[in-house]
Design an enzyme around this catalytic site. Structure first.
Site, PDB file in Angstrom:
ATOM      1  N   ARG A 149      17.252  30.327 -17.036  1.00  0.00           N
ATOM      2  CA  ARG A 149      17.695  30.631 -15.642  1.00  0.00           C
ATOM      3  C   ARG A 149      17.121  29.459 -14.505  1.00  0.00           C
ATOM      4  NH1 ARG A 149      17.222  37.304 -15.836  1.00  0.00           N
ATOM      5  NH2 ARG A 149      19.663  37.438 -16.780  1.00  0.00           N
ATOM      6  N   LYS A 161      32.443  49.933 -27.113  1.00  0.00           N
ATOM      7  CA  LYS A 161      32.945  51.219 -26.625  1.00  0.00           C
ATOM      8  C   LYS A 161      34.117  50.999 -25.731  1.00  0.00           C
ATOM      9  CE  LYS A 161      29.156  54.280 -27.093  1.00  0.00           C
ATOM     10  NZ  LYS A 161      28.106  55.087 -26.420  1.00  0.00           N
ATOM     11  N   GLY A 197      27.541  40.181 -21.172  1.00  0.00           N
ATOM     12  CA  GLY A 197      26.854  40.750 -22.163  1.00  0.00           C
ATOM     13  C   GLY A 197      26.838  40.062 -23.498  1.00  0.00           C
ATOM     14  N   GLY A 222      25.703  41.895 -15.731  1.00  0.00           N
ATOM     15  CA  GLY A 222      26.135  43.086 -14.738  1.00  0.00           C
ATOM     16  C   GLY A 222      27.040  42.577 -13.672  1.00  0.00           C
TER      17      GLY A 222
HETATM   18  P1  AMP Z   1      29.341  45.493 -25.742  1.00  0.00           P
HETATM   19  O1  AMP Z   1      27.792  45.564 -25.092  1.00  0.00           O
HETATM   20  O2  AMP Z   1      30.029  46.725 -25.216  1.00  0.00           O
HETATM   21  O3  AMP Z   1      29.851  44.112 -25.436  1.00  0.00           O
HETATM   22  O4  AMP Z   1      29.169  45.805 -27.095  1.00  0.00           O
HETATM   23  C1  AMP Z   1      28.290  44.866 -28.106  1.00  0.00           C
HETATM   24  C2  AMP Z   1      28.036  45.548 -29.403  1.00  0.00           C
HETATM   25  O5  AMP Z   1      29.241  46.059 -29.983  1.00  0.00           O
HETATM   26  C3  AMP Z   1      27.284  44.466 -30.260  1.00  0.00           C
HETATM   27  O6  AMP Z   1      26.119  44.869 -30.643  1.00  0.00           O
HETATM   28  C4  AMP Z   1      28.221  44.900 -31.679  1.00  0.00           C
HETATM   29  O7  AMP Z   1      27.526  44.744 -32.811  1.00  0.00           O
HETATM   30  C5  AMP Z   1      28.969  46.214 -31.344  1.00  0.00           C
HETATM   31  N1  AMP Z   1      30.101  46.133 -32.146  1.00  0.00           N
HETATM   32  C6  AMP Z   1      31.094  45.408 -32.423  1.00  0.00           C
HETATM   33  N2  AMP Z   1      31.997  45.810 -33.174  1.00  0.00           N
HETATM   34  C7  AMP Z   1      31.852  47.067 -33.648  1.00  0.00           C
HETATM   35  C8  AMP Z   1      32.465  47.895 -34.468  1.00  0.00           C
HETATM   36  N3  AMP Z   1      33.382  47.600 -35.146  1.00  0.00           N
HETATM   37  N4  AMP Z   1      31.961  48.833 -34.892  1.00  0.00           N
HETATM   38  C9  AMP Z   1      30.283  49.395 -34.068  1.00  0.00           C
HETATM   39  N5  AMP Z   1      29.998  48.430 -33.319  1.00  0.00           N
HETATM   40  C10 AMP Z   1      30.426  47.269 -33.000  1.00  0.00           C
END
Ligand code: AMP
Length: 395
Positions: free
Chosen positions: A35, A197, A353, A376
């Site tokens: 940063r 999610k 992220g 964010g």
């Molecule tokens: P996000 O912060 O929403 O971008 O989520 C990232 C996280 O999603 C990472 O830590 C991944 O390990 C998890 N992830 C990716 N694919 C899957 C999956 N098929 N089932 C569960 N977790 C997952």
């Protein structure tokens, strides 16, 4: 868009909001200076013009004044990165700060103490912002990481500078990159949405349906869509309360002429670990007791074909549990397909992220067009929100 390049900083004091919220170890040494390096072009331009820099930032989440959150711990690292001595003011407002600024000469750098030692910062207190505004002739915002916050130093302070305010290089680049995808992207525009999610990405999906030609879906959210379409997803991650919405999104996409690409095969596992038993199966036929943790090879080929014909690419979120080697192949293949498209002239933005972490981990950061620095802030931009830190400069 007014940037530092529209100003001559000769004999001027620039009050610069930077994002020096860097990680420190137990010995209070900086462990990752990314940063600070990101703010270097802005600082150097101002010094080379013959001006001086008054740097302000927050560090961590202090409750009042707490020594472990003092910005004095990062002075040496800034000196190493910029190559110029850095003076330090033990308060970011009041007599101490004003005297330090008065003594500052052209070509010099002053770092102010942690803004969040004052609770007025996060409250966006106008009196506090007015005190900050006394510390420079021109206000420069170069902190994308906090641009989605309406804090005193990130937005309110700008109102005391009239026309004398602008974006630093880093923030300008972030705004341009997002604009290239969301407003003026060369078609076809493809957004890749992965991660865990559906619920955390719903607003983004709804917003981008008006702006893109293709949406590639991967990661855990895949299975909410597959279940909504009637597939069997075994024990894969699912948000049952979003099934109806997932269906609506698929229908909306159709009416808007947006192609949604869902994984056709998955790497499934009998538990959430590197040494789980695995199989590759059709995404719609996952047996009970098994969960999908990565996209399969056929999906990777299909996604790569979509990316090969894309001219603008946005990547947000991994396609699988990339932290575990056994489920990282889909995310690596996707990253490589983005790199190949970039080499063929596409503009590619990685933002928000875990895709940034994945790109770093797999050595792809230097090979895409732009990697965003603000988690964010990036997500809120993709959701179509106007960020207060950006609006304050534009107004
Ligand atoms: P996000 O912060 O929403 O971008 O989520 C990232 C996280 O999603 C990472 O830590 C991944 O390990 C998890 N992830 C990716 N694919 C899957 C999956 N098929 N089932 C569960 N977790 C997952």
């Amino acid at each position: 868009m007014k940037t530092i390049h529209h100003f001559d900083f000769n004999s001027k004091k620039a009050l610069i909001r930077v994002d020096f919220n860097v990680p420190l170890n137990d010995e209070l040494k900086v462990t990752d200076a990314t940063r600070i390096e990101a703010a270097k072009p802005t600082i150097i331009k101002i010094l080379e013009d013959g001006g001086s820099c008054v740097l302000m930032s927050h560090l961590g989440r202090p409750k009042g004044v707490q020594d472990e959150f003092s910005l004095k711990h990062i002075v040496n690292t800034i000196e190493d990165v910029i190559g110029v001595d850095v003076q330090f003011a033990e308060n970011c407002v009041g007599e101490v700060a004003e005297a330090a600024v008065a003594n500052l000469e052209d070509g010099q750098i002053l770092l102010l103490e942690n803004l969040r030692f004052h609770e007025e910062e996060k409250k966006g207190d106008p009196n506090f912002a007015e005190q900050l505004s006394k510390l420079g002739d021109i206000y420069v915002n170069d902190a994308f990481g906090t641009a989605h916050r309406a804090h005193a130093s990130t937005s309110v302070v700008a109102s005391y500078f009239g026309e004398n305010k602008c974006f630093g290089s880093l923030l300008a680049k972030e705004i341009e990159s997002i604009g290239k995808v969301m407003a003026s992207g060369e078609k076809p525009v493809t957004a890749i949405l992965g991660g865990a999610k559906v619920s955390s990405k719903i607003t983004i999906i709804e917003n981008i349906l008006d702006k893109v030609d293709h949406v590639i879906i991967g990661g855990g959210m895949t299975f909410t869509f597959i279940k909504a379409l009637g597939g069997q997803i075994g024990n894969s991650l699912v948000e049952d309360e979003y099934l109806a919405l997932a269906k609506t999104i698929l229908e909306k996409a159709k009416t808007k002429g947006v192609e949604i690409h869902l994984p056709v095969d998955a790497v499934i596992a009998d538990n959430f670990s590197n040494d789980a038993n695995t199989q590759i199966v059709d995404t719609t036929k996952i047996p009970d007791g098994w969960m999908g943790l990565d996209v399969g090879p056929e999906t990777s080929v299909k996604f790569a074909a979509v990316l090969a014909k894309s001219k603008t690419i946005l990547w947000n979120g991994p396609l699988g549990v990339f932290e575990l080697e056994a489920f990282s192949k889909g995310t690596i293949a996707l990253g490589n397909a983005i790199v190949a498209a970039t080499e063929n002239g596409a503009f590619s933005l990685v933002g928000g992220g875990d895709s940034v972490a994945a790109a770093k981990q797999f050595g792809l950061s230097e090979k895409v067009s732009y990697v965003s620095t603000g988690g964010g802030a990036m997500l809120e931009s993709l959701e179509g929100k106007v960020l207060p830190g950006i609006a304050a400069i534009l107004n």
